[in-house]
Design a protein around this motif. Structure first.
Motif, mmCIF file in Angstrom:
data_model
loop_
_atom_site.group_PDB
_atom_site.id
_atom_site.type_symbol
_atom_site.label_atom_id
_atom_site.label_comp_id
_atom_site.label_asym_id
_atom_site.label_seq_id
_atom_site.Cartn_x
_atom_site.Cartn_y
_atom_site.Cartn_z
ATOM 1 N N VAL A 109 1.011 -1.072 0.055
ATOM 2 C CA VAL A 109 -0.016 -0.053 -0.016
ATOM 3 C C VAL A 109 0.869 1.198 -0.184
ATOM 4 C CG1 VAL A 109 -1.453 1.219 1.462
ATOM 5 C CG2 VAL A 109 -1.799 -0.995 0.963
ATOM 6 N N LEU A 110 1.897 1.309 0.752
ATOM 7 C CA LEU A 110 2.598 2.573 0.933
ATOM 8 C C LEU A 110 3.809 2.460 0.090
ATOM 9 C CD1 LEU A 110 2.956 2.771 4.774
ATOM 10 C CD2 LEU A 110 1.438 4.094 3.353
ATOM 11 N N PRO A 111 4.344 3.753 -0.293
ATOM 12 C CA PRO A 111 5.430 3.815 -1.417
ATOM 13 C C PRO A 111 6.783 3.070 -0.740
ATOM 14 C CG PRO A 111 5.148 5.954 -0.684
ATOM 15 C CD PRO A 111 3.941 4.962 -0.035
ATOM 16 N N THR A 143 1.467 15.559 13.317
ATOM 17 C CA THR A 143 1.954 15.956 11.999
ATOM 18 C C THR A 143 3.312 16.279 11.868
ATOM 19 O OG1 THR A 143 1.263 18.453 12.548
ATOM 20 C CG2 THR A 143 -0.308 16.787 11.564
ATOM 21 N N GLY A 147 5.711 11.838 6.093
ATOM 22 C CA GLY A 147 5.276 10.333 6.011
ATOM 23 C C GLY A 147 4.315 9.922 7.058
ATOM 24 N N THR A 149 2.242 11.677 8.915
ATOM 25 C CA THR A 149 0.936 12.530 8.621
ATOM 26 C C THR A 149 0.169 11.873 7.578
ATOM 27 O OG1 THR A 149 1.993 14.652 9.113
ATOM 28 C CG2 THR A 149 0.290 14.839 7.887
ATOM 29 N N LYS A 150 0.635 11.494 6.557
ATOM 30 C CA LYS A 150 -0.074 10.961 5.458
ATOM 31 C C LYS A 150 -0.315 9.416 5.713
ATOM 32 C CE LYS A 150 -1.394 13.180 2.580
ATOM 33 N NZ LYS A 150 -2.495 14.184 2.675
ATOM 34 N N GLU A 153 -3.535 8.508 7.706
ATOM 35 C CA GLU A 153 -4.730 8.751 6.942
ATOM 36 C C GLU A 153 -4.971 7.182 6.540
ATOM 37 O OE1 GLU A 153 -4.759 11.458 3.707
ATOM 38 O OE2 GLU A 153 -3.835 13.022 4.760
ATOM 39 N N VAL A 154 -4.048 6.547 5.949
ATOM 40 C CA VAL A 154 -4.256 5.190 5.673
ATOM 41 C C VAL A 154 -4.549 4.198 6.574
ATOM 42 C CG1 VAL A 154 -2.887 3.442 4.136
ATOM 43 C CG2 VAL A 154 -2.420 5.755 3.793
ATOM 44 N N GLU A 157 -7.868 3.832 7.987
ATOM 45 C CA GLU A 157 -8.868 2.997 7.294
ATOM 46 C C GLU A 157 -9.208 1.585 8.039
ATOM 47 O OE1 GLU A 157 -7.033 2.499 3.759
ATOM 48 O OE2 GLU A 157 -7.544 4.550 2.916
ATOM 49 N N VAL A 163 -5.315 12.707 15.160
ATOM 50 C CA VAL A 163 -3.931 13.326 14.960
ATOM 51 C C VAL A 163 -4.046 14.836 15.472
ATOM 52 C CG1 VAL A 163 -2.493 14.129 13.070
ATOM 53 C CG2 VAL A 163 -3.934 12.192 12.671
ATOM 54 N N THR B 377 7.003 12.587 -0.538
ATOM 55 C CA THR B 377 6.170 11.708 0.212
ATOM 56 C C THR B 377 4.658 12.045 0.387
ATOM 57 O OG1 THR B 377 8.070 11.468 1.418
ATOM 58 C CG2 THR B 377 6.172 10.810 2.705
ATOM 59 N N VAL B 381 2.240 8.938 -1.025
ATOM 60 C CA VAL B 381 1.570 8.434 0.215
ATOM 61 C C VAL B 381 -0.062 8.517 -0.177
ATOM 62 C CG1 VAL B 381 0.830 7.743 2.634
ATOM 63 C CG2 VAL B 381 3.201 8.241 1.855
ATOM 64 N N HIS B 384 -2.393 6.372 -2.687
ATOM 65 C CA HIS B 384 -3.353 5.335 -2.215
ATOM 66 C C HIS B 384 -4.911 5.892 -2.087
ATOM 67 C CE1 HIS B 384 -4.927 2.097 0.159
ATOM 68 N NE2 HIS B 384 -5.217 2.962 1.239
ATOM 69 N N LYS B 385 -5.080 6.950 -1.464
ATOM 70 C CA LYS B 385 -6.402 7.413 -1.478
ATOM 71 C C LYS B 385 -7.040 7.943 -2.782
ATOM 72 C CE LYS B 385 -6.898 7.831 2.995
ATOM 73 N NZ LYS B 385 -7.933 7.214 3.706
#
Lengths: 423, 423
Positions: A109-111, A143, A147, A149-150, A153-154, A157, A163, B377, B381, B384-385
């Motif tokens: 899912v993540l880079p 935040t 990396g 912070t974003k 969000e994932v 889910e 946050v 980044t 990331v 995905h969204k």
């Protein structure tokens, strides 16, 4: 482990096969990395026990806490204020993030070009082999970096996530924002726990957190004695366990260890010869079980006597001022203490350079290894400032970028040995 | 170039040899990339002229502006409010950041694992071959991403830099902080320019900026006609030049181009056949001269008809509400407009997903290329969204990560052709 926890893990919904595999990796590595160190202080037995029960006893305690109506807050960052969580009958737990075992799951899912700590934590969640994630009622994110912070969000889910906004510059206006963030956090945490924050509870919780910090300050400053009475690897382990052990029991155990180390210092007993080269590190955190750098350095016969790191000095060097008349006043003090952490997420961050120089002078280290996790942009770019300042102070510096893989162990050994020879 | 500017460049302290090399790279690439496109609108001649004078006429104008006491503000981000700079008799200039020509110079100081845009801008400064840096009195930075935030500190060693705090969450408290950041910026800019901000000047400057945005809105929505009357590459160039050309002359030239495109649309004349596949892009900005993706796509016979990007819709889709009675009220409107940009630096950022879907539906594109600069980044990331939302809407998506090198052109071509065949 002392008991059979398999039923507990299954009830938490873990992927049992993968979880067994993870535990066996850890169980196999620990004796050679830790138990076979010469002349360890007896007080380390407690911390060895904590590791042996890493997914056992502590998880059982957290479940018992939840059965009694308490809540568990998963965290990834020093900016999440433990005092407030403790005061609301919550338990704060630093979540799993220190192994490449979980990274392949994350990379679905993540880079790939992302900090291993972030990939590791997300892999633990998505692969379902971290019981700490599964017992957490909420994850408190922040935040601090792009990396995380974003990635929160994932993560959101599959888990409740809250946050906190951490500003990136320090001035009166950003402090005001941070102070309102604490209020927002308290509101959320009160709602989750059903407990109201009072002066009495917060004062008590602040004492607990400060006592833990004082114990760690004492332990870590004993490392600067010659010969050093405890290995850097052992001290690192204690600093790591600080993030998830029961704070009262932990503080008591650290204080017992401190007493033993004082005896050693008085007797000039150490774990390395008195003429062994001392080094310190600066940089990114060492999430458990990331012991690679310390193992490489100490296997070469040099000792690590300080870490300017979130798992290290940034965690314990500042106390909260307990002198406040009102709840709001105590919260102001808490806000100030956390706002004063010198993370590379802030710009500018000259105070961190002062901290490194100060720790270098106090610790008696002969050189600084500036350690950065791959793809950690704030610390990687800030390495330039570290180099500028240490060059100006004529302090020897080795910049190292690494991840959780073992592929670079030989290269790291060669580079560190060459660095020490140059001192 | 129309004149010989060599003396001007030498006086600016440029590295003349490297600067010659840079210009010759650009001069060689431009005809095959741009001038040989079939059936270009006559109105593009102005923009070709601007490119031909890229380090010439505009730099001369900026120097003349400075001789008359005006100031030049270098910028890298949509969050820096042009209106305020213009109202203070300043000129805002988007700085050079779009080529790998400057990256080797940057990598002597910055990490390799960093966004090419950031490495490119720092390399331009440190290598001394960007006249825009040299004429800038100050660079206005911002805390949108870790890489830029920390690189501004390094840039600050060789150029005055002022950093705006951009919060990472959107709520009343973070808006308050952003509003005070504008006040802090105004104070700094008034001090630099010696001009006081008044309602009259700010109202006028807001009109100028809004008129530019309206012209770009009109131009970019004409691209959605069938057949499309202008290539994506040409439209991208106009969107890029918006960042550094004189705003009044630029707006006039865009409006002239718009009139020609309207005639083409009425006559059903286009630059691609009516049945050519239309695509749109979403993601990171295209700093001039980064034309790679558009060139690859359009060389395959597909047209790009929209960019959800900072160099694209995020730059022009929102206007500032000019309806205000007081200076403070107009500043509130400006603050709101900028705070409402849907950059991936914000968490959460669902509005961006809405924007992509909306632009997809309006533009008539058959698929979305989600384009991210390597090591960016926030956007990597967030991909995905983007995928989650576009899958849910059954919108075809191709995720592409790329840098400024030309090594992946064939691979990109293959992937894009395979994507279009799958539509």
């Amino acid at each position: 482990m002392a008991e059979d926890y398999r039923q507990m893990w299954a009830e938490l919904g873990l992927d049992m096969e993968k979880h067994d595999e993870l535990l066996s990796v850890l169980t196999e590595a620990y004796p050679s990395l830790y138990l076979r160190q010469a002349n360890r202080p007896k007080g380390m037995e407690y911390f060895d026990f904590v590791v042996s029960e890493i997914h056992g006893l502590r998880i059982k305690e957290l479940l018992e806490h939840k059965e009694k109506g308490g809540k568990v807050f998963g965290t990834f960052c020093l900016y999440v204020p433990d005092e407030i969580i403790t005061a609301l009958n919550g338990i704060a737990i630093g979540l799993c993030a220190g192994t490449d075992f979980s990274i392949p799951d994350a990379e679905t899912v993540l880079p790939r070009n992302l900090c291993p700590l972030i990939k590791s934590f997300y892999g633990f969640k998505v692969g379902k082999f971290c019981p700490y994630f599964e017992v957490s009622d909420v994850v408190i994110g922040e935040t601090t970096c792009d990396g995380k912070t974003k990635a929160y969000e994932v993560l959101g889910e599959s888990q409740p996530v809250f946050v906190l906004e951490i500003p990136h510059r320090k001035n009166d206006e950003t402090f005001k924002l941070w102070r309102t963030e604490l209020d927002r956090f308290i509101e959320e945490a009160e709602c989750l726990t059903g407990v109201e924050l009072t002066m009495g509870k917060l004062r008590e919780a602040t004492k607990v957190a400060n006592n833990k910090r004082k114990a760690l300050q004492e332990l870590n400053s004993l490392r600067w004695s010659n010969p050093t009475p405890i290995s850097g690897k052992d001290a690192l382990l204690v600093n790591q366990i600080a993030f998830y052990d029961d704070p009262l029991r932990f503080t008591k155990s650290v204080n017992e260890l401190v007493e033993q180390l004082k005896e050693r210092v008085a007797a000039e007993q150490g774990v390395f010869p008195a003429d062994a080269v001392k080094l310190m590190t600066s940089g990114t955190p060492y999430a458990i079980p990331n012991w690679k750098l310390h193992h490489v350095v100490e296997s070469s016969g040099y000792s690590i006597v300080a870490e300017e790191s979130c798992v290290g000095s940034r965690y314990f060097s500042e106390l909260v001022d307990e002198d406040a008349e009102t709840l709001a006043g105590l919260l102001d003090n808490i806000a100030k203490r956390y706002f004063n952490i010198h993370c590379a997420c802030f710009t500018p961050n000259e105070e961190r350079m002062d901290d490194i120089v100060d720790l270098y002078r106090k610790s008696g280290a002969k050189g600084v290894i500036n350690y950065t996790l791959s793809f950690c942009t704030p610390y990687l770019v800030e390495s330039h400032k570290v180099k500028g300042r240490l060059d100006a102070e004529e302090i020897p510096l080795l910049n190292i970028e690494s991840d959780y893989g073992m592929g670079d162990v030989e290269q790291l050994t060669t580079r560190i040995q060459a660095f020490v020879e140059s001192l």
